[in-house]
Design an enzyme around this catalytic site. Structure first.
Site: not given
Length: 280
Positions: A229, A210
């Site tokens: 996410d 991420k």
DNA sequence: TGCCAGGCCGAAA
DNA sequence: TTTCGGCATGGC
């Protein structure tokens, strides 16, 4: 000096409050002011573009690059129109531009962002800059540059305790040391593919998929990056169970920013309605 | 007061 | 290879 940039689509609020940057502030009259490197600027929205106020022509050129002048967002959004949901998301959020931020600042900022919320991320970054950056101007109550890797690399966890960044401190120091020593050469990533850049960034402790995606997108403008996410990944997986729409092309990162805002504003019931209409 | 935040690490299975 | 507890802190 002032510079009027006729952009049509650029929406300052959508862009600067979208979670891709943390060092802009909105003054009471709606003007935004920000700093990157030693460049300071104020920007205000006008009917068909924005107006920059900066110290020099060089600064203006810097900020045009920062706001991604070279990408034709109208063309990207036309391309997205082939997918109904993405088309709606772009209609709502098409004022977002993907910024071209300084890599080290972006790296540290998104390390700090993990398992964190935007007000606290902003506070930690402010304390980091005031504590270890250089004061660039007294205007706007004082503005500090983002600290260099060299400066941060010489610090200890105790030195960074005032940031109140918790477990992220050791990640910040690992990143600073690797960049300062040359073990990670941030300039090299401009010439890497998205996949190469991702693996390279992940050699830093505290950088996972991420954070790497966010850095590749928001600093290096590698728009193949899709920094999802868990939450948005689940939503997009439900929507695009057969794969992401073809029309995203190499602009998955731009699409993701539009979709993130689009989904975030909707309740589960709203999403079900959209899902039903999508199948018709 | 308790939940959770634009995650990642490291150990266990 | 995948799963999951723990992590520091503070906004809401």
């Amino acid at each position: 000096m002032e510079y009027y940039w006729k952009t049509g689509r650029l929406d300052l609020k959508q862009t600067l409050e979208s979670g891709q940057c943390f060092r802009w502030r909105r003054s009471e009259n709606g003007t935004y002011y920000g700093i990157s490197g030693s460049h300071v600027v104020t920007v205000k929205q006008c009917s068909d573009g924005v107006i920059f106020a900066a110290d020099s022509e060089e600064d203006i050129r810097f900020w045009l690059m920062y706001f991604d002048e070279q990408t034709d967002y109208d063309a990207v959004i036309r391309q997205f129109a082939a997918d109904k949901t993405l088309k709606e998301a772009a209609e709502e959020n098409g004022g977002i531009r993907i910024l071209r931020q300084e890599p080290f600042e972006t790296l540290i900022s998104f390390i700090i962002s993990q398992n964190n919320n935007i007000p606290r991320i902003t506070g930690i970054i402010d304390r980091l800059c005031e504590g270890f950056g250089e004061k660039i101007t007294d205007r706007f109550g004082g503005m500090w540059s983002f600290p260099t890797a060299k400066r941060l690399a010489e610090l200890s966890p105790e030195d960074l305790a005032p940031l109140r960044a918790g477990f992220r401190v050791r990640y910040i120091l690992d990143a600073a040391c690797k960049v300062n020593s040359g073990a990670v050469g941030l300039d090299r990533i401009y010439d890497m593919s998205y996949d190469e850049g991702k693996e390279y960034l992940k050699t830093i402790t505290g950088v996972g998929d991420k954070v790497a995606d966010c850095v590749l997108l928001f600093a290096y403008h590698k728009t193949e990056a899709f920094p999802s996410d868990v939450w948005i990944k689940r939503i997009t997986a439900e929507y695009y169970a057969d794969g992401l729409p073809e029309c995203m092309g190499d602009y998955k990162g731009i699409a993701q920013q539009y979709l993130f805002e689009y989904f975030r504003r909707r309740t589960p019931a709203d999403l079900k309605r959209v899902e039903r209409s999508k199948t018709r």
